[in-house]
Design a protein around this motif. Structure first.
Motif, mmCIF file in Angstrom:
data_model
loop_
_atom_site.group_PDB
_atom_site.id
_atom_site.type_symbol
_atom_site.label_atom_id
_atom_site.label_comp_id
_atom_site.label_asym_id
_atom_site.label_seq_id
_atom_site.Cartn_x
_atom_site.Cartn_y
_atom_site.Cartn_z
ATOM 1 N N ASP A 1 -0.113 6.473 6.343
ATOM 2 C CA ASP A 1 0.391 5.393 6.885
ATOM 3 C C ASP A 1 1.354 4.330 5.964
ATOM 4 O O ASP A 1 2.286 4.770 5.064
ATOM 5 C CB ASP A 1 -1.026 4.488 6.610
ATOM 6 C CG ASP A 1 -1.667 4.120 5.198
ATOM 7 O OD1 ASP A 1 -0.916 4.240 4.510
ATOM 8 O OD2 ASP A 1 -2.832 3.733 6.044
ATOM 9 N N GLU A 2 1.519 3.200 6.379
ATOM 10 C CA GLU A 2 2.762 2.575 5.757
ATOM 11 C C GLU A 2 2.442 1.821 4.296
ATOM 12 O O GLU A 2 3.377 1.368 3.604
ATOM 13 C CB GLU A 2 2.429 1.212 6.889
ATOM 14 C CG GLU A 2 1.657 -0.034 6.500
ATOM 15 C CD GLU A 2 -0.021 0.633 7.695
ATOM 16 O OE1 GLU A 2 -0.055 -0.314 8.378
ATOM 17 O OE2 GLU A 2 0.825 1.759 8.556
ATOM 18 N N GLU B 1 8.115 -0.487 8.065
ATOM 19 C CA GLU B 1 7.057 0.545 7.683
ATOM 20 C C GLU B 1 6.873 1.569 8.689
ATOM 21 O O GLU B 1 7.449 1.220 10.121
ATOM 22 C CB GLU B 1 5.484 -1.038 7.865
ATOM 23 C CG GLU B 1 5.245 -2.046 7.167
ATOM 24 C CD GLU B 1 4.214 -2.542 6.889
ATOM 25 O OE1 GLU B 1 4.113 -3.183 5.772
ATOM 26 O OE2 GLU B 1 3.872 -2.403 7.603
ATOM 27 N N TYR C 1 7.116 2.860 13.831
ATOM 28 C CA TYR C 1 7.843 2.536 12.894
ATOM 29 C C TYR C 1 7.739 0.547 13.088
ATOM 30 O O TYR C 1 8.431 0.461 14.110
ATOM 31 C CB TYR C 1 9.299 3.354 12.655
ATOM 32 C CG TYR C 1 10.372 2.563 12.021
ATOM 33 C CD1 TYR C 1 10.282 2.147 9.928
ATOM 34 C CD2 TYR C 1 11.385 1.575 11.800
ATOM 35 C CE1 TYR C 1 10.890 1.803 9.466
ATOM 36 C CE2 TYR C 1 12.335 0.914 11.595
ATOM 37 C CZ TYR C 1 11.863 0.849 9.808
ATOM 38 O OH TYR C 1 12.746 0.310 9.566
ATOM 39 N N GLY D 1 4.791 5.026 9.545
ATOM 40 C CA GLY D 1 3.638 5.353 9.985
ATOM 41 C C GLY D 1 3.546 7.119 10.214
ATOM 42 O O GLY D 1 4.636 7.582 11.207
#
Length: 312
Positions: free
Chosen positions: A297-298, A273, A267, A275
């Motif tokens: 993923d982000e 974001e 994070y 993941g």
């Protein structure tokens, strides 16, 4: 003296004369001395003495073939490999070590991965980075990778007692060839303090100052041995240049002697974001492992990995 003693003595004499005469015959080749390779157990498993020397050598390597899957696009097939040479000699100033890694590149060529000389506490060359040596998550993807790939001079004291160690490194980097640096290149200073080899696991904290951006990185991480089968890793890092905080948490569980499953989450706090990775390693035979991963993923995309790894 009985007849048996006389006969045995005569036979031994005849054999000696015959062997001496045979040695004098013209054209008979003299057998060359054979210098057999001997196992060196001083530095651990895999080392052997280089014939005629007191230097022990270990040759290891890895070849991987993998398919990277973009669930919204296509499948990309890749292969890579590396071979590592680790030579060590016991000296009056502690162990003298040299290490060389050669690996493939994306351009179907080869490059030097690592190349360093080490004597006791001192290391110089292209060596491991303090920022990436601990607290990583499990599997093929490390979402908390801050490491440098430049020339370094390090001092690492690892015999402080109780598993504690401390290290200091100076790094010089130039753009272009990572194995070439000059005094006017960008420089970086790194430090690390940690503890390892404990029943509960290991932990460390490292900091780095980068001259190019006049900024710093700080990273702390630990790996905990929960049970013989379960381990948990956690790390946190702050990048001053990006003003970003990174958090990572992972767990690995050995389900059977052949199967290990793992999961990671990462994070980026300020960017908000997230993941995650879920994967498994299956040992087909000794030295051959099948790895499967699914990564989120982000960018809200899923990717996958299927990989065969041959290690020796």
């Amino acid at each position: 003296m009985n007849i048996k003693t006389i006969l045995l003595g005569t036979a031994a004499g005849l054999m000696s004369v015959s062997a001496a005469a045979a040695a004098d015959l013209p054209g008979e080749p003299v057998p060359a001395a054979v210098d057999y390779v001997k196992v060196c157990d001083t530095f651990g498993k895999g080392f052997f003495y280089i014939p005629g020397t007191e230097t022990c050598l270990d040759i290891s390597g890895r070849v991987r073939a993998k398919a990277e899957i973009d669930f919204d696009d296509a499948v990309t097939f890749k292969a890579d490999g590396r071979v590592q040479f680790d030579a060590r000699t016991a000296t009056e100033y502690d162990t003298l070590r040299s290490f060389l890694e050669i690996k493939t590149t994306n351009a179907a060529g080869f490059e030097v991965g690592k190349a360093f000389i080490q004597l006791s506490y001192f290391t110089i060359g292209f060596a491991a980075d303090f920022m990436d040596g601990f607290g990583g998550v499990y599997g093929d993807t490390d979402r908390n990778n801050f490491g440098s790939t430049d020339l370094t001079a390090q001092v690492m004291v690892d015999d402080l007692g109780g598993g504690f160690y401390v290290g200091l490194a100076g790094i010089i980097s130039d753009s272009g060839d990572k194995l070439v640096a000059s005094s006017d290149g960008d420089w970086e200073v790194q430090g690390i303090v940690g503890i390892s080899g404990q029943p509960w696991g290991s932990a460390a904290i490292a900091a780095s100052y980068l001259d190019a951006t006049e900024s710093f990185l700080v990273k702390a991480g630990a790996e905990f041995t929960v049970t013989d089968e379960l381990s948990v890793a956690a790390s946190a890092a702050y990048d001053d240049a990006k003003e970003e905080t990174y958090l990572a948490l992972g767990a690995s569980y050995t389900a059977t002697s052949a199967l290990t499953v793992y999961a990671n989450v990462g994070y980026e706090v300020d960017a908000e974001e997230f993941g995650a990775t879920v994967g498994a390693d299956y040992g087909i035979v000794s030295g051959l492992t099948l790895t499967t991963e699914v990564v989120y993923d982000e960018t809200d995309e899923f990717t996958g990995l299927v990989m065969l790894s041959r290690t020796w």
